[in-house]
Write an enzyme that holds these catalytic residues in place. Structure first.
Site, PDB file in Angstrom:
ATOM      1  N   ASP A  63     -30.232 -42.612  -2.354  1.00  0.00           N
ATOM      2  CA  ASP A  63     -30.741 -42.624  -3.584  1.00  0.00           C
ATOM      3  C   ASP A  63     -30.713 -43.724  -4.294  1.00  0.00           C
ATOM      4  OD1 ASP A  63     -32.628 -41.127  -1.931  1.00  0.00           O
ATOM      5  OD2 ASP A  63     -31.022 -39.207  -2.513  1.00  0.00           O
TER       6      ASP A  63
ATOM      7  N   HIS B   1     -24.325 -34.580   1.921  1.00  0.00           N
ATOM      8  CA  HIS B   1     -25.040 -33.307   0.525  1.00  0.00           C
ATOM      9  C   HIS B   1     -23.518 -32.898   0.954  1.00  0.00           C
ATOM     10  CE1 HIS B   1     -29.398 -33.154   1.549  1.00  0.00           C
ATOM     11  NE2 HIS B   1     -29.295 -32.870  -0.341  1.00  0.00           N
TER      12      HIS B   1
ATOM     13  N   LEU C 218     -29.230 -28.383   3.076  1.00  0.00           N
ATOM     14  CA  LEU C 218     -28.449 -29.632   3.346  1.00  0.00           C
ATOM     15  C   LEU C 218     -28.015 -30.013   4.254  1.00  0.00           C
ATOM     16  CD1 LEU C 218     -26.035 -27.544   0.689  1.00  0.00           C
ATOM     17  CD2 LEU C 218     -28.070 -28.834   0.142  1.00  0.00           C
TER      18      LEU C 218
ATOM     19  N   MET D 195     -28.835 -39.925   7.045  1.00  0.00           N
ATOM     20  CA  MET D 195     -29.080 -38.316   6.623  1.00  0.00           C
ATOM     21  C   MET D 195     -29.909 -38.486   5.417  1.00  0.00           C
ATOM     22  SD  MET D 195     -25.727 -35.959   7.855  1.00  0.00           S
ATOM     23  CE  MET D 195     -25.201 -36.697  10.056  1.00  0.00           C
TER      24      MET D 195
END
EC number: 6.3.2.1
Lengths: 285, 285
Positions: free
Chosen positions: A152, A37, A33, A186
């Protein structure tokens, strides 16, 4: 913070919350994470009564066994981080819990959504793996809402398609890409970058901003893309793709007469990275 | 008896029952209800507080458009029959309700379960269609249990696989094949048989009983199968297959040292029929 390993225990625990009228939020992750996240977990915390974070490095979405083996795993740290961001429960099954003996079922999304970009580069098995595990997690948790990261982008399109097509009763929420101060998106994979490659990796976000800058200046799609390619070339980064695509269908955008998603993928050293940016030729940024 | 056309109304209605602690039973059908369906509805009635019967001629499981077009449809009669057997609600959507615009998701079961027998004869798209629509119906209704007929033996194996693999929280119940007094397995397709073909169609159940009789007499698998083939040949019926298979995996059974499923498919006139019988070489019948 409770850690649950089996679907049966997960159902029992979440079911009791649901029966009590609590709204369930799910943040599916592959662990390792990072702040991206955590921002999703915080959003789920704000929008739910009970927040479930799943931590599962899904083997079926890796085309490359070496990539699967190298994917970072850090469960103790993940549990602590998830708790700090407001998770109530971590669902961290072993692979056989989700893929039992004799497993033979795949959820497949066909068409441009899965055949282009990541689908073309990683093989169509990648999104079969994503669609299947997300369907399974949504069935297991049965959340009111699930949070996914905009980084994503293609995964988000695939997940929305699966949810609509199978009629899964869940709201899909998308959190913005979180970036390092220097612009790098990230990613759990970033820890694998060597110091030199960490610097070169900045070319991806620079390329996307160059596309945006050219579009701001009125460039057509091809010219805007060339501006991005130039940034990558200057850094010695060979892209797998740098594309302008429709944000909903991921079909190629040839004319910048409406918002388009600029998407880039490249291997920097040993590490495959992706990034994207919404390009609005008429928007104020 | 309530007829529901949309998933949204279905969820609202069934959800209210579930919230009241009632057990939900589902009997998925393609309509043209006969005594086989009604026996499943009665079983669901006995095992549930609320019985939902879905009536949907699923286009994606028909390999042959002519077969889809010829499939019998009789909604008013179906609703009356379902009510008489104890159904509380009929879910009868139009195709676009289950397959919306842009639909691109398929649930696929791979391996011998879908590649042999019906999968080989009808093409693998058949079971993709079955697996997808059953997954969608189970997600939409979210029943405690769903009832399927043993006559569609391979469908039962596929459905069990999908439920196990996707982790759908439903119990699958199987009701025995219901037969006409002369042995013909009930099927919605039987109404399309001409009088002569209706007589010839008896060769299927006779062939299965011949396999059983040979097994009772200690015949090996090949000899028992030959006894069945002889019955079909005598009636002038050319089988698509007559096979002995493992009841759970549908892999071929070469030696009758354990229970095996005898399965037969044949076209009689214009109508494609299937039937099966569990052969227990040591059982008392």
């Amino acid at each position: 913070m409770r850690i649950v390993r089996t679907v049966a225990e997960l159902r029992e625990t979440v079911g009791a919350h649901r029966a009590a009228g609590r709204r369930i939020g799910l943040v599916p992750t592959m662990g390792a994470l990072h702040e991206g996240h955590l921002s999703l977990i915080r959003a789920a915390r704000a929008g739910s009564d009970v927040v479930v974070v799943s931590v599962f490095v899904n083997p079926t979405q890796f085309d490359d066994p070496a990539d699967l083996a190298a994917y970072p795993r850090a469960e103790d740290a993940d549990v602590a981080l998830a708790a700090s961001a407001g998770a109530d429960l971590v669902f961290a099954p072993e692979a056989p819990e989700l893929y039992p003996s004799g497993y033979a079922t795949t959820v497949t999304v066909t068409g441009p959504v899965t055949e282009t970009l990541e689908g073309a580069e990683r093989g169509r098995g990648h999104f079969d793996g994503v669609a299947t595990v997300v369907a399974k997690l949504l069935v297991a948790v049965a959340p009111d809402a699930a949070w996914f990261g905009a980084k994503d982008a293609q995964q988000v399109v695939v997940v929305r398609r699966v949810v609509a097509d199978l009629g899964l009763p869940v709201r899909i929420e998308v959190g913005p890409t979180v970036r390092e101060p220097d612009g790098l998106a990230m990613s759990s994979r970033n820890v694998r970058l060597s110091p030199d490659d960490r610097v070169r990796a900045l070319a991806l976000s620079r390329a996307l901003r160059a596309v945006q800058g050219a579009a701001d200046d009125g460039a057509d799609a091809a010219t805007a893309r060339d501006a991005g390619l130039k940034e990558l070339a200057t850094a010695g980064v060979a892209p797998e793709y740098l594309a302008l695509a429709d944000p909903d269908t991921l079909e190629p955008v040839a004319t910048l007469d409406r918002p388009a998603l600029a998407l880039v993928a490249a291997r920097v050293g040993e590490v495959r990275l992706i990034d994207n940016l919404l390009i609005d030729p008429f928007g104020a940024r």
